[in-house]
Scaffold this active site. Structure first.
Site, mmCIF file in Angstrom:
data_model
loop_
_atom_site.group_PDB
_atom_site.id
_atom_site.type_symbol
_atom_site.label_atom_id
_atom_site.label_comp_id
_atom_site.label_asym_id
_atom_site.label_seq_id
_atom_site.Cartn_x
_atom_site.Cartn_y
_atom_site.Cartn_z
ATOM 1 N N ASP A 1 0.851 -1.200 0.000
ATOM 2 C CA ASP A 1 0.000 0.000 0.000
ATOM 3 C C ASP A 1 0.890 1.256 0.000
ATOM 4 O O ASP A 1 0.571 2.269 -0.628
ATOM 5 C CB ASP A 1 -0.919 -0.011 1.232
ATOM 6 C CG ASP A 1 -2.291 0.575 0.939
ATOM 7 O OD1 ASP A 1 -2.337 1.617 0.260
ATOM 8 O OD2 ASP A 1 -3.306 0.010 1.391
ATOM 9 N N HIS B 1 -7.878 2.663 6.177
ATOM 10 C CA HIS B 1 -7.102 3.836 5.765
ATOM 11 C C HIS B 1 -7.406 4.948 6.760
ATOM 12 O O HIS B 1 -8.527 5.072 7.257
ATOM 13 C CB HIS B 1 -7.418 4.238 4.317
ATOM 14 C CG HIS B 1 -6.702 3.373 3.338
ATOM 15 N ND1 HIS B 1 -5.467 3.694 2.818
ATOM 16 C CD2 HIS B 1 -7.023 2.156 2.819
ATOM 17 C CE1 HIS B 1 -5.064 2.717 2.014
ATOM 18 N NE2 HIS B 1 -5.980 1.772 2.004
ATOM 19 N N TYR C 1 -11.778 5.962 -3.334
ATOM 20 C CA TYR C 1 -10.644 5.038 -3.282
ATOM 21 C C TYR C 1 -9.360 5.830 -2.964
ATOM 22 O O TYR C 1 -9.042 6.805 -3.651
ATOM 23 C CB TYR C 1 -10.533 4.359 -4.652
ATOM 24 C CG TYR C 1 -9.710 3.102 -4.665
ATOM 25 C CD1 TYR C 1 -10.073 2.002 -3.899
ATOM 26 C CD2 TYR C 1 -8.593 3.002 -5.482
ATOM 27 C CE1 TYR C 1 -9.328 0.836 -3.944
ATOM 28 C CE2 TYR C 1 -7.844 1.835 -5.527
ATOM 29 C CZ TYR C 1 -8.223 0.760 -4.756
ATOM 30 O OH TYR C 1 -7.490 -0.399 -4.794
ATOM 31 N N HIS D 1 -8.880 -4.016 7.070
ATOM 32 C CA HIS D 1 -7.843 -3.181 6.471
ATOM 33 C C HIS D 1 -8.373 -1.753 6.443
ATOM 34 O O HIS D 1 -9.415 -1.488 5.856
ATOM 35 C CB HIS D 1 -7.562 -3.698 5.050
ATOM 36 C CG HIS D 1 -6.598 -2.873 4.243
ATOM 37 N ND1 HIS D 1 -5.331 -3.311 3.923
ATOM 38 C CD2 HIS D 1 -6.712 -1.643 3.661
ATOM 39 C CE1 HIS D 1 -4.706 -2.397 3.174
ATOM 40 N NE2 HIS D 1 -5.528 -1.373 2.999
ATOM 41 N N HIS E 1 1.983 3.060 -3.220
ATOM 42 C CA HIS E 1 1.195 4.150 -3.816
ATOM 43 C C HIS E 1 1.798 5.500 -3.463
ATOM 44 O O HIS E 1 2.041 6.338 -4.334
ATOM 45 C CB HIS E 1 -0.250 4.105 -3.312
ATOM 46 C CG HIS E 1 -1.037 2.937 -3.796
ATOM 47 N ND1 HIS E 1 -1.279 2.703 -5.124
ATOM 48 C CD2 HIS E 1 -1.652 1.922 -3.113
ATOM 49 C CE1 HIS E 1 -2.019 1.597 -5.244
ATOM 50 N NE2 HIS E 1 -2.239 1.110 -4.044
#
Lengths: 346, 305
Positions: A21, A205, A294, A203, A24
């Site tokens: 991740d 963010h 996203y 998971h 990114h």
């Protein structure tokens, strides 16, 4: 019952995402040396699972998502050579990565695969989950953008993945949109419906700063695995900072088997120095979490802001309105072009 | 005027949409619909529209092929069963138009290579995939101007427009499209990405094409070529549209498309189905015309030949 009562004494597997991740935020340019350095540190700190792949999974290296500095084969092989105890995992998204790429990853030393689909499209994962099992991998069904559907529907999709052979199912808050009650409902629903032997993961963010709080809610509702990233290195405002999750877990009596101080040192001494800037919930990242976009759309939205003189926040809000999902990075430029035309900027 | 008689294998979304288009054709006449589930919606609909039907798969069709004069068959089933279907019908001299990603015959994207297939006496033609039909013309539009090193396509389709066949065979779908982007599109290397979006109301099919040219792109020539190719595809898919681009950044050319369907069977958002079935019909019509003109005679393919 207090939260502490619900989680004390529980066992939890922490899964580090900073080398996948985090790709990114690093625009997929992490060097082999940096990867090896961070992975060996995480391994030494006792982190049981380390994900190593292009940010968009196997085969993600592309014009649409950004080309990797190295191939997945090179990254996985390099890490596999130094890691002693940790399991190396990969992300695999049907429609992006092919079965051959999963075979190569397994050959290079990957022993766990997250097979990902949008939260309502689990039936595209049958071939990939099947191959994961056939190769003897720890095979995980990874339901992304899970805020975009109801708990009942998410459970149906999870049952499909379990039926294809996945032995762990994740609820993935790709947009960092969820609040603790959303997590409790979804993880609780999964726990009730899936086989006892099936593990559950979450998971997060950190776009609304809820990574740790949501992960705790997930553990309380029955999650066995939590994804996070050392120093939070991940898309948007990053993932749940793994060292923070480890510290909170220790205070609350959740057994992770991780050496907290060593993990803190990896984050501080090995991960932080490679970042162009530490992850922070800036206005665009907050927009991701607030509007449910996203997380990886952040970077190209910021690029479009520079290119066309539009606000990245406006572009992200428009992408949310158009219900764009993970993988549709091409629609950022397209949306920006259409907005710029409407506003007579091009 | 005489028409060439056809069979459709697979009475699902694609097969049914195909049926509606064939019913309008001036040179093709659908006479058989082949399924595997007795009483399925698709078989019933075909029967109502006057076709003969069987629920016993291709084996149910085989005994009637000669008697009913079937000369062209469309396979809208799955990559796994296509080879068998094709062999059984080729043996009887039936030309196979393959809408699965099996890709055992030459790949066909009508505005690019349909004419080249005419003289090749092939008995199996593959229609690539919907993503391929939508994007490869654009790759060819760029590679027709100058050399393309690498082409990448991103196809986004509405969840409701993608059936179980494609979902179960998503790997073949992705690989067949990637290979065709290079082979038919004329790029040295190709990559395909497929996204299934469940938004309600369903989104129109969107396709993005990136090409990297070997040398600095000739912006004027590429732009003209892209517009010309859009017009060529619009001849059989009127809803094929350039939304944005071509834009140029260094050697990268970006083209943003939208494909609106005719709405024959599924709603207009399913441009992916429409472009696939329209391309298949266009291909079959060319062969049918050649048969009617006496320029093509289909011959049975002997086993192990």
């Amino acid at each position: 019952m207090t939260l502490d009562d619900q989680v004390r004494g529980r066992k939890l597997k922490l899964h580090d995402m900073c080398l996948r991740d985090g790709m990114h935020s690093m625009r997929h340019q992490i060097t082999l040396d940096q990867m090896v350095d961070i992975a060996s540190g995480l391994d030494d700190a006792g982190v049981p699972l380390i994900q190593v792949t292009h940010g968009d999974g196997l085969g993600g290296s592309s014009l649409n998502y950004g080309r990797g500095l190295h191939t997945d084969r090179e990254y996985i092989s390099a890490v596999a050579e130094v890691v002693k105890n940790a399991t190396i995992s990969v992300l695999h998204v049907p429609g992006i990565g092919t079965l051959d790429e999963l075979r190569v990853a397994a050959d290079c030393g990957a022993r766990c695969v997250h097979v990902a689909s949008h939260c309502t499209e689990a039936n595209v994962t049958e071939q990939h989950i099947g191959l994961g099992r056939e190769l003897g991998l720890d095979t995980v069904g990874f339901l992304m953008m899970a805020h975009m559907t109801s708990t009942d529907h998410l459970v149906e999709q999870a049952l499909l993945m379990e039926g294809y052979g996945a032995t762990t199912i994740y609820c993935v808050d790709s947009a960092g949109y969820m609040l603790p009650d959303d997590v409790t409902a979804r993880i609780g629903g999964l726990r009730t419906a899936l086989e006892d032997a099936t593990e559950i993961g979450f998971h997060a963010h950190h776009n609304l700063g809820m990574g740790v709080a949501n992960s705790l809610a997930a553990v309380a509702a029955g999650a066995d695995r939590i994804d996070g990233s050392a120093a939070g290195l991940g898309a948007g405002a990053g993932n749940t900072p793994l060292e923070l999750m480890a510290a909170v877990s220790e205070r609350m009596g959740i057994e992770t088997g991780v050496d907290l101080f060593k993990l803190m040192d990896v984050a501080e001494d090995r991960v932080l120095p490679i970042m162009p800037q530490p992850p922070r919930a800036d206005r665009d990242s907050i927009t991701l979490g607030f509007a449910g976009v996203y997380s990886t759309f952040l970077y190209q939205a910021k690029e479009a802001e520079r290119k066309y003189g539009l606000s990245a926040r406006d572009i992200l809000i428009e992408l949310a309105r158009k219900k764009m999902i993970g993988g549709q990075e091409d629609m950022i430029e397209d949306t920006a072009l259409s907005m710029a035309k409407e506003r007579d900027l091009v | 005027m005489d028409k060439i008689k056809c069979a459709i294998i697979g009475p699902g979304n694609i097969g049914t949409d195909l049926l509606y288009k064939l019913l309008r054709s001036e040179v093709l006449e659908p006479v058989w619909m082949v399924g595997i589930e007795p009483g399925s919606e698709g078989l019933d609909r075909a029967k109502e529209l006057g076709l003969k039907t069987t629920a016993e798969g291709v084996d149910g069709l085989v005994p009637h092929v000669i008697e009913d004069g079937v000369q062209i068959a469309f396979d809208a089933t799955s990559a796994y069963v296509h080879a068998d279907n094709s062999r059984k019908l080729n043996e009887l001299g039936v030309l196979m138009i393959d809408l699965t990603p099996a890709a055992i015959g030459p790949l066909c994207v009508p505005p690019i290579n349909l004419k080249d297939l005419a003289g090749r006496k092939t008995m199996n033609v593959n229609m690539v995939t919907c993503a391929g039909q939508a994007t490869i013309p654009m790759v060819a539009a760029v590679s027709g101007v100058q050399e393309v090193d690498y082409a990448e396509i991103i196809a986004t389709v509405a969840s409701k427009s993608i059936g179980m066949g494609t979902r179960k065979n998503i790997d073949e779908f992705t690989r067949t499209t990637s290979a065709a982007v290079a082979e038919v599109g004329g790029a040295a290397k190709g990559k395909a990405i497929v996204i299934v979006n469940p938004a309600e109301p369903p989104l129109m099919m969107r396709d993005t094409v990136y090409c990297e040219t070997v040398d600095e792109p000739d912006q004027e020539a590429i732009t003209a070529s892209v517009h010309e190719m859009i017009a060529a595809v619009q001849q059989y898919v009127p809803g094929y549209q350039l939304k944005n681009g071509p834009t140029f950044e260094g050697r990268k050319v970006s083209i943003f498309l939208e494909v609106e369907g005719l709405g024959d069977f599924l709603p207009k958002y399913a441009g992916n189905l429409d472009i696939m079935t329209a391309a298949a019909v266009r291909t079959a019509e060319m062969f049918a015309q050649d048969i009617l003109d006496g320029q093509l005679e289909l011959e049975p393919v002997k086993e192990n030949a």
